[in-house]
Write a protein that holds these residues in place. Structure first.
Motif, short mmCIF file in Angstrom:
data_model
loop_
_atom_site.label_atom_id
_atom_site.label_comp_id
_atom_site.label_asym_id
_atom_site.label_seq_id
_atom_site.Cartn_x
_atom_site.Cartn_y
_atom_site.Cartn_z
N VAL A 56 0.86 -1.17 0.00
CA VAL A 56 0.00 0.00 0.00
C VAL A 56 0.90 1.23 0.00
CG1 VAL A 56 -1.70 1.30 1.34
CG2 VAL A 56 -1.86 -1.19 1.21
N VAL A 57 0.59 2.18 -0.85
CA VAL A 57 1.32 3.45 -0.90
C VAL A 57 0.33 4.52 -0.45
CG1 VAL A 57 2.63 5.07 -2.31
CG2 VAL A 57 2.68 2.62 -2.85
N ALA A 58 0.64 5.17 0.68
CA ALA A 58 -0.26 6.18 1.23
C ALA A 58 0.53 7.17 2.05
CB ALA A 58 -1.33 5.50 2.09
N PHE A 59 -0.01 8.38 2.18
CA PHE A 59 0.62 9.39 3.02
C PHE A 59 -0.45 10.14 3.81
CE2 PHE A 59 -0.53 11.71 -0.77
CZ PHE A 59 -0.84 12.99 -0.33
N GLY A 60 -0.01 10.86 4.82
CA GLY A 60 -0.94 11.66 5.62
C GLY A 60 -1.90 10.80 6.40
N ILE A 61 -3.10 11.32 6.62
CA ILE A 61 -4.11 10.62 7.42
C ILE A 61 -4.51 9.30 6.75
CG2 ILE A 61 -6.09 11.83 6.44
CD1 ILE A 61 -5.65 10.78 10.12
N ALA A 62 -4.47 9.25 5.42
CA ALA A 62 -4.79 8.01 4.71
C ALA A 62 -3.81 6.91 5.09
CB ALA A 62 -4.79 8.24 3.20
N ALA A 63 -2.54 7.25 5.31
CA ALA A 63 -1.53 6.25 5.69
C ALA A 63 -1.82 5.73 7.09
CB ALA A 63 -0.13 6.86 5.63
N ARG A 64 -2.24 6.60 7.97
CA ARG A 64 -2.54 6.17 9.35
C ARG A 64 -3.70 5.16 9.35
NH1 ARG A 64 -2.31 10.40 14.01
NH2 ARG A 64 -1.19 8.95 15.31
N ILE A 70 -3.74 -2.66 7.42
CA ILE A 70 -2.64 -3.57 7.09
C ILE A 70 -2.34 -4.49 8.28
CG2 ILE A 70 -0.14 -3.64 6.67
CD1 ILE A 70 -0.63 -1.06 4.94
N ARG A 71 -2.33 -3.94 9.47
CA ARG A 71 -2.09 -4.77 10.66
C ARG A 71 -3.18 -5.84 10.82
NH1 ARG A 71 -0.19 0.39 14.13
NH2 ARG A 71 2.02 0.27 13.61
N GLN A 72 -4.42 -5.47 10.56
CA GLN A 72 -5.52 -6.43 10.62
C GLN A 72 -5.36 -7.50 9.55
OE1 GLN A 72 -8.00 -6.85 12.83
NE2 GLN A 72 -8.65 -8.65 11.67
#
Length: 142
Positions: A56-64, A70-72
């Protein structure tokens, strides 16, 4: 009716660097600066990308938010990781390109108009086909 500058002084927008060759020198200086930034100022974080089939490529609040998902997914046995650009310029093209050479698929999650999806696929790997913004398509075969 359009009549150009009839009856008034022409209004011409010009660059500040108009002397002979000055604009070209300025552009060359900026290009050197950008090239140096690409070498020394790229910032990113990776989570569980070593064995990931989907990154997954994400930044900012979307990454959080994505990191929680991802952990799930990891707890469910899915091989999913994340590359989080800290700087968008310079973008971590080389790092993303390296991950792409390992046959990984990518899902770009962003809260804007899709610029990162286009930047990730075409500039980093040259292969837009391994990049998804659709969750079911990206998760198939992980």
């Amino acid at each position: 009716m359009l009549d150009g500058a009839k009856g008034r002084t022409p209004r011409i927008i010009r660059t500040l660097w108009m002397d002979n060759g000055e604009l070209e020198k300025r552009n060359a200086m900026l290009q050197r600066k950008y090239d140096l930034m690409k070498k020394s100022e790229v910032m990113f974080e990776q989570y569980d990308t070593t064995d990931a089939k989907l990154v997954v490529v994400a930044f900012g609040i979307a990454a959080r938010i994505a990191l929680s998902a991802i952990r799930q997914l990891r707890r469910e046995g899915r091989k999913v990781g994340m590359l989080r650009p800290v700087t968008l310029f310079p973008f971590p093209e080389k790092q993303l390109g390296y991950l792409a050479t390992k046959g990984r698929r990518f899902m770009v999650i962003e809260m804007n108009a899709g610029q990162m999806l286009r930047m990730s696929g075409s500039r980093s790997t040259g292969n837009q086909k391994s990049f998804f913004s659709d969750v079911p398509a990206a998760l198939s075969s992980t």
